[in-house]
Scaffold this motif. Sequence first.
Motif, PDB file in Angstrom:
ATOM      1  N   ARG A 178       0.825  -1.203   0.000  1.00 28.11           N
ATOM      2  CA  ARG A 178       0.000   0.000   0.000  1.00 28.11           C
ATOM      3  C   ARG A 178       0.865   1.261   0.000  1.00 28.11           C
ATOM      4  O   ARG A 178       0.370   2.355   0.261  1.00 28.11           O
ATOM      5  N   THR A 179       2.145   1.103  -0.282  1.00 36.40           N
ATOM      6  CA  THR A 179       3.047   2.241  -0.387  1.00 36.40           C
ATOM      7  C   THR A 179       3.514   2.328  -1.831  1.00 36.40           C
ATOM      8  O   THR A 179       2.998   1.641  -2.710  1.00 36.40           O
ATOM      9  N   GLN A 180       4.497   3.186  -2.126  1.00 32.36           N
ATOM     10  CA  GLN A 180       5.085   3.206  -3.457  1.00 32.36           C
ATOM     11  C   GLN A 180       5.933   1.949  -3.652  1.00 32.36           C
ATOM     12  O   GLN A 180       6.669   1.543  -2.742  1.00 32.36           O
ATOM     13  N   LEU A 181       5.831   1.337  -4.828  1.00 30.20           N
ATOM     14  CA  LEU A 181       6.564   0.095  -5.066  1.00 30.20           C
ATOM     15  C   LEU A 181       8.066   0.300  -4.865  1.00 30.20           C
ATOM     16  O   LEU A 181       8.735  -0.543  -4.262  1.00 30.20           O
ATOM     17  N   ASP A 182       8.604   1.418  -5.344  1.00 29.05           N
ATOM     18  CA  ASP A 182      10.045   1.660  -5.202  1.00 29.05           C
ATOM     19  C   ASP A 182      10.454   1.720  -3.730  1.00 29.05           C
ATOM     20  O   ASP A 182      11.529   1.233  -3.357  1.00 29.05           O
ATOM     21  N   ASP A 183       9.607   2.314  -2.899  1.00 27.53           N
ATOM     22  CA  ASP A 183       9.924   2.392  -1.466  1.00 27.53           C
ATOM     23  C   ASP A 183       9.918   1.001  -0.841  1.00 27.53           C
ATOM     24  O   ASP A 183      10.774   0.673  -0.007  1.00 27.53           O
ATOM     25  N   PHE A 184       8.966   0.173  -1.255  1.00 25.72           N
ATOM     26  CA  PHE A 184       8.901  -1.183  -0.720  1.00 25.72           C
ATOM     27  C   PHE A 184      10.120  -1.990  -1.149  1.00 25.72           C
ATOM     28  O   PHE A 184      10.728  -2.695  -0.343  1.00 25.72           O
ATOM     29  N   LEU A 185      10.489  -1.863  -2.418  1.00 23.85           N
ATOM     30  CA  LEU A 185      11.653  -2.612  -2.922  1.00 23.85           C
ATOM     31  C   LEU A 185      12.933  -2.158  -2.243  1.00 23.85           C
ATOM     32  O   LEU A 185      13.820  -2.971  -1.975  1.00 23.85           O
ATOM     33  N   GLU A 186      13.029  -0.878  -1.944  1.00 15.37           N
ATOM     34  CA  GLU A 186      14.216  -0.369  -1.252  1.00 15.37           C
ATOM     35  C   GLU A 186      14.321  -0.998   0.139  1.00 15.37           C
ATOM     36  O   GLU A 186      15.414  -1.367   0.586  1.00 15.37           O
ATOM     37  N   SER A 187      13.178  -1.129   0.808  1.00 11.63           N
ATOM     38  CA  SER A 187      13.195  -1.708   2.162  1.00 11.63           C
ATOM     39  C   SER A 187      13.537  -3.194   2.140  1.00 11.63           C
ATOM     40  O   SER A 187      14.013  -3.743   3.131  1.00 11.63           O
ATOM     41  N   LEU A 188      13.294  -3.874   1.003  1.00 12.47           N
ATOM     42  CA  LEU A 188      13.597  -5.310   0.915  1.00 12.47           C
ATOM     43  C   LEU A 188      15.088  -5.597   0.944  1.00 12.47           C
ATOM     44  O   LEU A 188      15.504  -6.721   1.229  1.00 12.47           O
ATOM     45  N   LYS A 189      15.900  -4.576   0.664  1.00 14.55           N
ATOM     46  CA  LYS A 189      17.350  -4.780   0.654  1.00 14.55           C
ATOM     47  C   LYS A 189      17.868  -5.182   2.032  1.00 14.55           C
ATOM     48  O   LYS A 189      18.950  -5.737   2.155  1.00 14.55           O
ATOM     49  N   LYS A 190      17.072  -4.886   3.062  1.00 15.12           N
ATOM     50  CA  LYS A 190      17.479  -5.211   4.424  1.00 15.12           C
ATOM     51  C   LYS A 190      16.904  -6.549   4.876  1.00 15.12           C
ATOM     52  O   LYS A 190      16.993  -6.899   6.054  1.00 15.12           O
ATOM     53  N   THR A 191      16.298  -7.295   3.952  1.00 13.72           N
ATOM     54  CA  THR A 191      15.726  -8.593   4.297  1.00 13.72           C
ATOM     55  C   THR A 191      16.455  -9.690   3.525  1.00 13.72           C
ATOM     56  O   THR A 191      17.363  -9.419   2.728  1.00 13.72           O
ATOM     57  N   ARG A 192      15.997 -10.922   3.710  1.00 15.90           N
ATOM     58  CA  ARG A 192      16.611 -12.043   2.999  1.00 15.90           C
ATOM     59  C   ARG A 192      15.857 -12.370   1.713  1.00 15.90           C
ATOM     60  O   ARG A 192      16.078 -13.405   1.101  1.00 15.90           O
ATOM     61  N   TYR A 193      14.966 -11.455   1.288  1.00 21.41           N
ATOM     62  CA  TYR A 193      14.173 -11.677   0.080  1.00 21.41           C
ATOM     63  C   TYR A 193      14.785 -10.973  -1.128  1.00 21.41           C
ATOM     64  O   TYR A 193      15.290  -9.858  -1.021  1.00 21.41           O
ATOM     65  N   ASP A 194      14.709 -11.641  -2.271  1.00 21.49           N
ATOM     66  CA  ASP A 194      15.159 -11.065  -3.546  1.00 21.49           C
ATOM     67  C   ASP A 194      13.937 -10.771  -4.414  1.00 21.49           C
ATOM     68  O   ASP A 194      12.947 -11.504  -4.403  1.00 21.49           O
ATOM     69  N   TRP A 195      14.026  -9.691  -5.192  1.00 21.57           N
ATOM     70  CA  TRP A 195      12.923  -9.228  -6.026  1.00 21.57           C
ATOM     71  C   TRP A 195      13.088  -9.723  -7.459  1.00 21.57           C
ATOM     72  O   TRP A 195      14.183  -9.650  -8.030  1.00 21.57           O
ATOM     73  N   LEU A 196      12.010 -10.241  -8.029  1.00 20.94           N
ATOM     74  CA  LEU A 196      11.987 -10.602  -9.443  1.00 20.94           C
ATOM     75  C   LEU A 196      10.908  -9.758 -10.113  1.00 20.94           C
ATOM     76  O   LEU A 196       9.709  -9.947  -9.845  1.00 20.94           O
ATOM     77  N   ASP A 197      11.313  -8.809 -10.945  1.00 20.73           N
ATOM     78  CA  ASP A 197      10.367  -7.952 -11.646  1.00 20.73           C
ATOM     79  C   ASP A 197       9.846  -8.691 -12.867  1.00 20.73           C
ATOM     80  O   ASP A 197      10.617  -9.218 -13.671  1.00 20.73           O
TER      81      ASP A 197
END
Length: 416
Positions: free
Chosen positions: A139-158
Motif C-alpha cells: 500500500r506504499t510506493q513500489l520503489d519504497d517497498f523494494l528499497e526496504s527489501l534490501k534489508k531482508t533475505r528476500y530477492d525481487w523478481l520484476d
Amino acid sequence: MSAFLGGAKVALAELEEGAEPLESEDQREILVRLEIDEVGYAFRAHRKELAFTETEITFINELLTAFEGLFAGFSAEGYAAHFRTALLTSLTDIAVARYIRGDRKGVFWPTQSLIQLLKNLSYQRYEGSAATTGFLVYRTQLDDFLESLKKTRYDWLDLGDDRRRISGDFFRNPLSYRFIDGYRALFVCDIRMNVKGTIRTSAPGPSDNIEQLSHRETVSLLSRAGAGAFAVYVNKASEVEIVLDSDKLLVWRKGYWGIYDPDIMREFLAGKLEKRSIDYLVWSVYALSKARHGTVVLVAEDQTDLDDLRKGSVGGRDPLSRALIRHVRGTKIGTLKRSGELSRILSSDGMTVINRKGELLDTGVIIDTSRVSDLVTGGGRTTAATAASHFGPVVKVSEDGPVELYRDGRSVYRFG
C-alpha cells in the motif's frame, strides 16, 4: 456471525417507529441500527465473558453495511430464496473484501476477485498434494517497498512485460502456484491486483516452526509495505489466510470465515499470565491449530496444588519420561519456543501446566475429571479442559483445528 464472534449471541429485531437512538457503553455488546426498506432494525451481539475487540466491531460494521446492500438488491417479491442464498454464500466474503481494502473506495471488486481466486485454488491438488501460494498486497510506493527489501533475505523478481492483472485463469498453469508456493516465494501486487513481480528467498526459513506457521516473518514484511498492507495465502491445510498489518488473521476454514485476534486471548489471560508469555502462547496455539495438533494448556493460579488436579501422568513411572519432564520443568515457555521444544511439548498427550510467570510446571498431566458434570459433551480434551478450568484459565486446541477458551468449568470463546 455467531461463529465469527466466538460463539456470541446475536439477534436482529425490528424497531418501533420513533425509537430512541441505540447506545451501549458495555464493551461486551455490539449494538447497531440498520434501515432496510425504510424500516429500522437493531442488530445486537452479546458475549457474556469477553469484551469485543476493535477489530471485531469494525468488521461487523462492514458486514452489516453489506447486509443492507444485499437486502435492498434482493427484496423484490418472489426472490426471497435468492436473497437467502446470496446472504449465506456471499455476505462474509463481501465483509472480508470491504474490511481489507480499508478506506480505498472503488477497489472492492479486485480485492474480492483475489479472495475468490484463492478459495477456488484451495480445492486444487497437484500430484496428491494441496496447492499452496501467497500474495503480498503493498500500500506504499513500489520503489519504497523494494528499497526496504534490501534489508531482508528476500530477492525481487520484476515481471516486466509479463506483468498481469489477477483474473480467473491466473492459475491455469500449475507452475504458477508450484513456483510461488507461499513459503519461499510470494507474488507482489498493488491494491487493484496488478501483479508487479515476486519475492523469493533461498535462505533457510525460520528455525522455529511456530514462527513460520503463524506468519511472524510476513508481519515484518507488511510493516515495510505501507499502512493497510496485507498478505493472502492458501496453506497446506487448504485454508485461506489473510494476514493483516495489525497482526491479526482472517481465516477461511471449513467453509466459514473466522478471525484470529490476539487481543481476545490477551484479555482472557490478563492478570493471569505475564504479557510476553501471553504472546508466545497466542502464536503457539495458532500454529498447533493450523498444523492440526491438539493440546490443553492450564495457566495455574498461584495457590494451585498440582496434586489436587493430577490423577496421573502420560509417562507413568517410566524413568526416562520423568527425566525428560524434569529437564524442561521450570523453564520459561519463551525459551522452549526458541529451542523448538514448546510445540513438541504442547502437542504431546496430556495437559501442560504453566504458572503466572510463564514457567512450565508440568506436562503430560492426566487430570482428575470427577468435578465435570455428566452433561459435558465432547472428547477427552474437552472433559480435561472443563475440569482444569476450575484451577485457572485453560486454552484447548482440538485435533481438527478449533481453539477454545475455558473458565470456571465452561467454554467462553471458540475460534475455527
